[in-house]
Design an enzyme around this catalytic site. Sequence first.
Site, PDB file in Angstrom:
ATOM      1  N   HIS A 412     -19.465 -11.183 -25.014  1.00  0.00           N
ATOM      2  CA  HIS A 412     -20.246 -11.860 -23.988  1.00  0.00           C
ATOM      3  C   HIS A 412     -19.371 -12.597 -22.984  1.00  0.00           C
ATOM      4  CE1 HIS A 412     -22.557 -15.297 -22.405  1.00  0.00           C
ATOM      5  NE2 HIS A 412     -23.459 -14.345 -22.223  1.00  0.00           N
ATOM      6  N   CYS A 729     -23.117   1.860 -18.029  1.00  0.00           N
ATOM      7  CA  CYS A 729     -23.097   0.451 -17.623  1.00  0.00           C
ATOM      8  C   CYS A 729     -22.318  -0.394 -18.613  1.00  0.00           C
ATOM      9  CB  CYS A 729     -24.503  -0.084 -17.424  1.00  0.00           C
ATOM     10  SG  CYS A 729     -25.514   0.042 -18.900  1.00  0.00           S
TER      11      CYS A 729
HETATM   12  C1  PEP Z   1     -23.575  -1.874 -23.786  1.00  0.00           C
HETATM   13  O1  PEP Z   1     -23.929  -1.933 -24.967  1.00  0.00           O
HETATM   14  O2  PEP Z   1     -22.616  -1.175 -23.381  1.00  0.00           O
HETATM   15  C2  PEP Z   1     -24.281  -2.686 -22.781  1.00  0.00           C
HETATM   16  C3  PEP Z   1     -24.064  -2.505 -21.495  1.00  0.00           C
HETATM   17  O3  PEP Z   1     -25.141  -3.632 -23.238  1.00  0.00           O
HETATM   18  P1  PEP Z   1     -24.684  -5.077 -23.771  1.00  0.00           P
HETATM   19  O4  PEP Z   1     -23.224  -5.228 -23.509  1.00  0.00           O
HETATM   20  O5  PEP Z   1     -25.514  -6.061 -23.051  1.00  0.00           O
HETATM   21  O6  PEP Z   1     -25.015  -4.977 -25.223  1.00  0.00           O
END
Ligand code: PEP
Length: 790
Positions: A412, A729
Site C-alpha cells: 500500500h 493496472c
Molecule cells: C492488483 O492486485 O494488481 C491491483 C491493482 O489491486 P490492488 O493493488 O489494489 O490489490
Amino acid sequence: MEKNTKFVNFFDELGKEDVPLVGGKGANLGEMFGTKIPVPEGFVVNVNAYKNFLSTNQGIKEEISKILAETDIHNSAMLEQNTRKIRELIMSVKMPQEISDEIKKAYHKLCGQNDTFVAVRSSATAEDLAEASFAGQQDTYLNIIGEDNVVYNVQKCWASLFTGRATFYRTEQKFDHMQTYLAVVVQRMINSQVSGVMFTASPITGEDVIIIEAAYGLGEFVVGGVVTPDTYLVDKKTTNIIDKKISIQKIGLVKKDGITKQVDINEIYQNAQKLSDDKIKKLADVGKLIEQHYKAPIDIEWCEEYGKIYVVQARPITTIKKEGVEGEKVKEETDEETKANKETNEKKVLLSGFGVSMGIASGIVKIVRDTSELSVIKMGDILVTRMTTPDMVPVMKKASAIITDEGGMTCHAAIVARELGIPCIVGTKTATKELTNESTITVDGKKGLIYEGRIALEGAKKKVKKDAEEQQVQQIMIHSLLITSTEIKGNVDFKEVAEKAVEAGADGVGLLRSEHMFLEIGEHPKKLIEENRKEELVTKIMNGIRDVADVMYPRPVWYRTLDLKTDEFKALKGGENEPEEANPMIGWRGIRRSIDEVEVLKCEFEAIRRLRDDDRLTNIGVMLPMIQHPSEIRKAKELASDIGLDPDKMDFGMMVEIPAAALIIDDFIKEGISFISFGTNDLTQFTLALDRNSAHVAKLYNEHHPAVLKLIDMVIKACKENNVKTSICGQAGSDPKMVEKLIIMGIDSVSANIDAIETIRRVAARVENKLLIESARKNFMDKRINFNKE
Ligand code: PEP
Ligand code: MG
C-alpha cells in the site's frame, strides 16, 4: 518585427524571441510559421491585453490579492474555494471593449467571410515557466466558434491562471501572482480528411528513415488503435518512397458542423492508399524542414485538409537513443538529485530498504505506531511506520517521505507514495526501531537509502532556471505526445492526481481505487446504511468519482468497486465488529464481500448511474475486483441492472488477480464483459504464494515469473479472439520490461503510475515501431526476393 496592434499579434509577426509578449506557445508557433512549417493560421492575444484587463477593472487586482493573502494554500478546501472565487471574479467583469474589439477583428481576419472553428489555448510567459512544474497548467478550449465565444474563452484562459494547483505552485515557488502573465493563442481548427503521425528517424535505432502513418479522418482513431493506418517508409536523403503498407480502413472519425462522428468509409476507398505519393514526399520534406530547424529527429502529428498538409504538433525524439527498451525505468536524474546524491555520499547511511518511489527528501522523523498517533505528522515530516494503511492517506499527503518496516514494490505505501509523488522506502524491517523520533534524516527513494542529517540543495535552482528556455521549446512549441496505438492510462485515486494524469497525456484511468474514498468518509459504510444515511453514502461516492471522472472526461475512467480488507475496515468508525481473519489478503474482500453485503455495492452502482445519467459522465466504467467465479460477474450485472445501470451499454469488466480467473477466462467472457485488467500485484501474490506485504519474501516476488506470464498470455489470447479489451493496472504496468512483453502479447492498454506514464509511453512507442518496422522490412524483403525471382 514591428507589432501592429496593442493586444493582438498574428503568427507571422512573431518569432521565438517574443516569449515575454506572447508566451512560449505563441512565440514558437510564430517561429514555425516564419520558417514556412505549415501550422494552422492564428493569432495571439498578448500579455498586454491581460495586464490592461486587470488594471482597467478597478479593484479586481486588489480583490484578487486580498483573497490570495487570506488563503492558506495547504488547506486544500480553502485553496479550492478561494481560487474558484478568483476565477468567478475574473469572469464576472467585462473585458475592456478595445481588447474585445481587437480580438473580434483578428478573429474575422482569420476566418474570412464565415465564422470558423478555432482552438483557444493558454500560452504562459517565460516567468511562468521558470519552473518546469508550471507547464501546461492553464486551459485550452477546442471547437470554439463565433466572435463572442472567442472573447469569452480568452477570458476563461485568463481565469485559468488561478486554478488551485497553479496558485499552489506559484506560492510554493515564491512567484508573484500579480507578475505572472498569460497570453492566449487563437488558432484555426483543422478538419482533417487524412491524418497521422511521422517520425523523422527510426524511434528504435535512430536510422535515417522517415516513417509515416496515415488514415482517413481525424487522428483519434489512429491514436486509439481503432483503425490500422497505412505505413510508408521514406528515404530521408532522396525522399524516395522505400516501402508502403496499405491497410484496409472501414470506418473513420470526421467532424461535421463542430460535431465529431464515426462514419463508414466508401468501399472503393477502403483499400486505397490514404496519402498520394506526391503528398508522402511533401510531408517528408516538411519533416526534414522541422528536423533541420530544431536540429533533432522529430515526432510529428500531421493532417491534411482540402489537399493541404498541416503540422498540428511536433516534438523532438531526443531521448530515444539514450534509453533502450531494456533500459532502466527511472526518469533521468534531475540536477537536484545529482547534487543531493553527491552530498549523500559523504553522509552516514543509517538504514536501507527497497526504494519504491523516487525522489530525495529531508525531514524530521515521526514514528507512528498506530493511527491514534497520526496527528503528530506535520507538513514536511517523514512518516515512519510498520506499514501504511489506507486511513493514513491524508497524513501521507503531508509527509515529505515515507519509510516502512514491511512491504515490497506493490504494498500500500508504495502504491500511494508513487501516486502522490512522495519518496518512499519500504521493507527496511527495523525503521520503527532503529530511527530516532524527531531526528533529521534524508531519504533517497530511488536507491532505498536513509542518511543521517539534512542534504543541502542550494545551487540546484539556478540550473533549473537556466534550462527553462530549452524546456519551453520542448514543452510548448512542440507540445505533443508520442502516439502509441497501445493506450497509456494512469492509476488515479485523487483529483490532484487526475490533473497530473491529464498533463501527462494519459488516455484515461485504468484503475480508480475506491478504497481511499471510503476511508475518507471515515465511517463504516454499513453503519451509514443502518442509520438510514444511504443517500449520504451515495453522494459521497459520487463526489469521489466525479472528482476524477470530470477532470478526465471524455477519457474513460474505470472505477473499481470496493476492495477493502477486514483489517482495513476495522479502522473506520463502526468497524469494531469486523471479523478477525488470519489472512485478510485471502479473506472477505472484493466482489465476494460485495455480493454478501449487496447494499454497499448497490450504492456504488447508484452513484455511477446518477453520474452517467445526470452529470453526463458517460466515461465512467465499472471494474470488479478479486473475481474468481463467473457467477460473481452474473450477480454483479444483475444488481447493476436492478438499479438501472445497464452493464451491457458501458465499460463493465473484471480484474484478473486470481489464477482461477485466468485459467477459466473463457467462462468469464461468456458472461459478457467488455474488458479485463490484470491486477498483477495480487496475481503474482496468489500464483507464487508470496505475501506481497512481507519484507521477508519480497526478494522472491517477481511478476516476470514464467507462471505469471503464462497466465497473462493465455488471457490476452482468449480476450483477443473474443473482442474483449485487455489492460493492466498492477504495478507491473509501470515496469518497462513487463510492458514490452505485454505489447508483444497484444495488450490493448496499460495503466501506469502517473510518474511512469511518460516512460511507458516511450517504451510502447518503441516496441510498436520495432514491430512495425520488422513487419515492414519483412514485407520489403519478401517483395525484393520475389522481384529477384522475376
Ligand atoms: C492488483 O492486485 O494488481 C491491483 C491493482 O489491486 P490492488 O493493488 O489494489 O490489490
Ligand atoms: Mg488487487
